[in-house]
Design an enzyme around this catalytic site. Sequence first.
Site, PDB file in Angstrom:
ATOM      1  CE1 TYR A  79      -4.331  -1.315   0.548  1.00  0.00           C
ATOM      2  CE2 TYR A  79      -3.171  -2.873   1.958  1.00  0.00           C
ATOM      3  CZ  TYR A  79      -4.294  -2.504   1.254  1.00  0.00           C
ATOM      4  OH  TYR A  79      -5.394  -3.324   1.259  1.00  0.00           O
ATOM      5  CE1 TYR A 118      -2.434  -6.430   3.951  1.00  0.00           C
ATOM      6  CE2 TYR A 118      -3.217  -6.139   1.708  1.00  0.00           C
ATOM      7  CZ  TYR A 118      -3.429  -6.060   3.071  1.00  0.00           C
ATOM      8  OH  TYR A 118      -4.641  -5.622   3.545  1.00  0.00           O
ATOM      9  NE  ARG A 128      -6.652 -10.240   5.010  1.00  0.00           N
ATOM     10  CZ  ARG A 128      -7.672  -9.542   4.508  1.00  0.00           C
ATOM     11  NH1 ARG A 128      -7.663  -8.245   4.506  1.00  0.00           N
ATOM     12  NH2 ARG A 128      -8.748 -10.146   4.047  1.00  0.00           N
ATOM     13  CG  HIS A 131      -7.916  -7.698   0.181  1.00  0.00           C
ATOM     14  ND1 HIS A 131      -6.768  -8.260   0.695  1.00  0.00           N
ATOM     15  CD2 HIS A 131      -7.976  -6.450   0.724  1.00  0.00           C
ATOM     16  CE1 HIS A 131      -6.181  -7.412   1.512  1.00  0.00           C
ATOM     17  NE2 HIS A 131      -6.883  -6.291   1.551  1.00  0.00           N
ATOM     18  CG  HIS A 133      -9.827  -2.608   1.382  1.00  0.00           C
ATOM     19  ND1 HIS A 133     -10.174  -3.164   2.598  1.00  0.00           N
ATOM     20  CD2 HIS A 133      -8.511  -2.888   1.211  1.00  0.00           C
ATOM     21  CE1 HIS A 133      -9.110  -3.735   3.138  1.00  0.00           C
ATOM     22  NE2 HIS A 133      -8.081  -3.579   2.308  1.00  0.00           N
TER      23      HIS A 133
END
Length: 208
Positions: A79, A118, A128, A131, A133
Amino acid sequence: MKRAPLQPLVVLPHTLSEITGPMFGHDKIGENDHDLTCQHAGEAIGERIIVSGRVLDSNGRPVPNALVEIWQANAAGRYRHIRDQHPAPLDPNFSGAGRTLTDEHGAYRFVTIKPGAYPWLNHHNAWRPAHIHFSIFGNAFITRLVTQMYFPGDPLFAYDPIYQSIPEERARQRLISKFDLETTRPQWAKGFKFDVVLRGPEATPFEN
Ligand SMILES: [Fe+2]
């Protein structure tokens, strides 16, 4: 460790201003807001994908004019955020945030990069599943719903306490997008379908 509030929930009384506004308008959406691959001078790195679907109410009716916002990690699973400092590269041409409005058929469409899985520090060797969000606003802030969209066949589903915190298998399946040949563009990008159902027995599981 499953995710749960540490304190009892605080009930906020709804006033007229929360129920009726502020409203969102088309003028707030930028031209490239729905295309996360071309928001900078160069092209974003990674596997280009098209994510599209419809926002539906409990009777399967389309919800037009809903503000759909997404945020995600880049292809390397990182991110662009101060708190994400794990050793994976940032992409100078990828911010990882997009927004669009549903059309009169409740449909939305994003062009983006397939996010990488990640690591997170929830438990030993915690990763995780890939995905995106999602946040969906109705006509007012109070109608916001937040969820996550996954990709089919991810081997990390079985190990992810966030995904597994949804008790029902059928409900979990609703968070997994479907590969879609129809929205796939030859020589350019794979398509994934993800419909969001706001209410009712077939509702998409939400985080809020
Ligand atoms: Fe995430």
